[in-house]
Motif scaffolding. Sequence first.
Motif, short mmCIF file in Angstrom:
data_model
loop_
_atom_site.label_atom_id
_atom_site.label_comp_id
_atom_site.label_asym_id
_atom_site.label_seq_id
_atom_site.Cartn_x
_atom_site.Cartn_y
_atom_site.Cartn_z
N ASP A 1 0.81 -1.22 0.00
CA ASP A 1 0.00 0.00 0.00
C ASP A 1 0.85 1.27 0.00
O ASP A 1 0.31 2.36 -0.16
CB ASP A 1 -0.93 0.02 1.23
N ALA A 2 2.16 1.13 0.18
CA ALA A 2 3.03 2.30 0.19
C ALA A 2 3.25 2.86 -1.21
O ALA A 2 3.69 4.00 -1.36
CB ALA A 2 4.38 1.96 0.84
N VAL A 3 3.00 2.05 -2.23
CA VAL A 3 3.25 2.54 -3.59
C VAL A 3 1.91 2.81 -4.29
O VAL A 3 1.08 1.92 -4.44
CB VAL A 3 4.14 1.57 -4.42
N PRO A 4 1.71 4.06 -4.69
CA PRO A 4 0.42 4.45 -5.28
C PRO A 4 0.14 3.70 -6.57
O PRO A 4 -1.01 3.61 -7.01
CB PRO A 4 0.59 5.95 -5.57
N LEU B 1 10.13 -2.56 -2.80
CA LEU B 1 9.41 -1.32 -3.12
C LEU B 1 10.32 -0.12 -2.82
O LEU B 1 11.03 -0.12 -1.81
CB LEU B 1 8.13 -1.24 -2.28
N VAL C 1 10.64 2.56 -1.27
CA VAL C 1 10.23 3.44 -0.18
C VAL C 1 10.93 3.03 1.11
O VAL C 1 11.31 1.88 1.29
CB VAL C 1 8.69 3.37 0.06
N LEU D 1 10.05 3.05 5.09
CA LEU D 1 8.93 3.24 6.02
C LEU D 1 9.39 3.71 7.40
O LEU D 1 8.62 4.30 8.13
CB LEU D 1 8.12 1.95 6.17
#
Lengths: 193, 193
Positions: free
Chosen positions: A25-28, A137, A139, A141
């Motif tokens: 869910d962190a990547v749109p 991913l 990102v 967190l």
Amino acid sequence: MQIRTHVGLSLDGFAAFADGLPAWDAVPTFGEGSHGIDEVTEQCPGLVIGRTSFDQGWEHWVSHWPYDGRKVFVLTTRPLPSGTEQYGVEAVADPADLRRQVESAGLAGDVQVLGGPSTIRTLLDVGEIDLLGVCILPVLLGTGVPLFAIEPVGFSAERWAASPGRPELPAMLPLESQWLFADGSVLLVYRTS
Amino acid sequence: MQIRTHVGLSLDGFAAFADGLPAWDAVPTFGEGSHGIDEVTEQCPGLVIGRTSFDQGWEHWVSHWPYDGRKVFVLTTRPLPSGTEQYGVEAVADPADLRRQVESAGLAGDVQVLGGPSTIRTLLDVGEIDLLGVCILPVLLGTGVPLFAIEPVGFSAERWAASPGRPELPAMLPLESQWLFADGSVLLVYRTS
């Protein structure tokens, strides 16, 4: 038949946010069928879920079952909630029995391990995962539920002084495939058995 | 001038074994110039090291300096050991000053952050890293010194119940390049500033 994972992992190693939402869910750009998920779904008529993750999902799934046409196994030693029998959900009490139970079900394809993290680690430990697929991913967190790295240590001058200077070499996992996605996510699939 | 990392990371997120040996040592194929190290060395006339890592190395380096022709910066608030002046080693007291000090040195190229992990995290936090290069090594160490994942949490049914169901989205880091090596290691370089 192969038992496989396809788990989204932040660059800093978290499979989920601190509140339990998946790192995906962190990547749109994550959505229906993206990031190789359609391919895994197609190849995997079977699904394995740990009991904690199953209970997370079940309150929604009881009325809107998302796994039509797939056979779902739940790793658990407790009785499954009533209602699961209508979807053919099967309990697996002993992780080391997973492969045997899956083979008895006669599925025409592979089995995807959905998670959560502790289920993936448990199955790795007992050698019941054939392909470890992780999608890195792009990102950070900062915090969350790690997939691995659950036994971290800090640097210690004492341990360094006592080190023989040569590590015990771990097994090299053959990299079966990699897949670069447009958003910079990278799927790495390792053979673990 | 860019400030960059090039750190070997086990698939389970450890930058070093528990005794402090670098994760790079986990792959037998690691050696002089392998895994893109020659390229990074060529492009980076500067080096940044945290004080703990520097002290680890200095006992050997004092007699056999490995960084001839490169300018070494050490993040530290304490005086450097005597002998370092002959190699032109420079202390950086404030991580947020690193870029300014490096620019004053007039290097004709980039600066590589050697580590350790906490130095990399510190520099990331203050925005002093431009390119975050991590080389995912195809091994599981089980324990060690993590690069990230230092604030892990377990899954909590309470947090899950209280979750708004939508995460705060972290910044997506552009993936600048990737490089697959013959042993299955994969170098991923992200732009972080």
